[in-house]
Scaffold this motif. Sequence first.
Motif: not given
Length: 75
Positions: A63-68, A71-75
């Motif tokens: 979240y704080l690295e401003r990932r899309p 991208w977050r949902n796949t992890r």
Amino acid sequence: AARTREALANLPRTPDRFGLIHGDLHPANVRCRGDDTLTLFDFDCCGYDWRAYDLAVFDWNAYLERRPKGWRNTR
């Protein structure tokens, strides 16, 4: 600092809260298989500490690295 040290010293060190942690649990060190089984690797930072540390590192990276969001949902 003294109050923080005292508060940490009084936290319960039960197995569900304290124990072996990965230490570098960011999404690049985790793979998820099709059956939702997680595989962790890169254990050069592992040790004994509060389990919440791994969750905090993962959230920080996601979240704080401003990932899309995708991208977050796949992890």
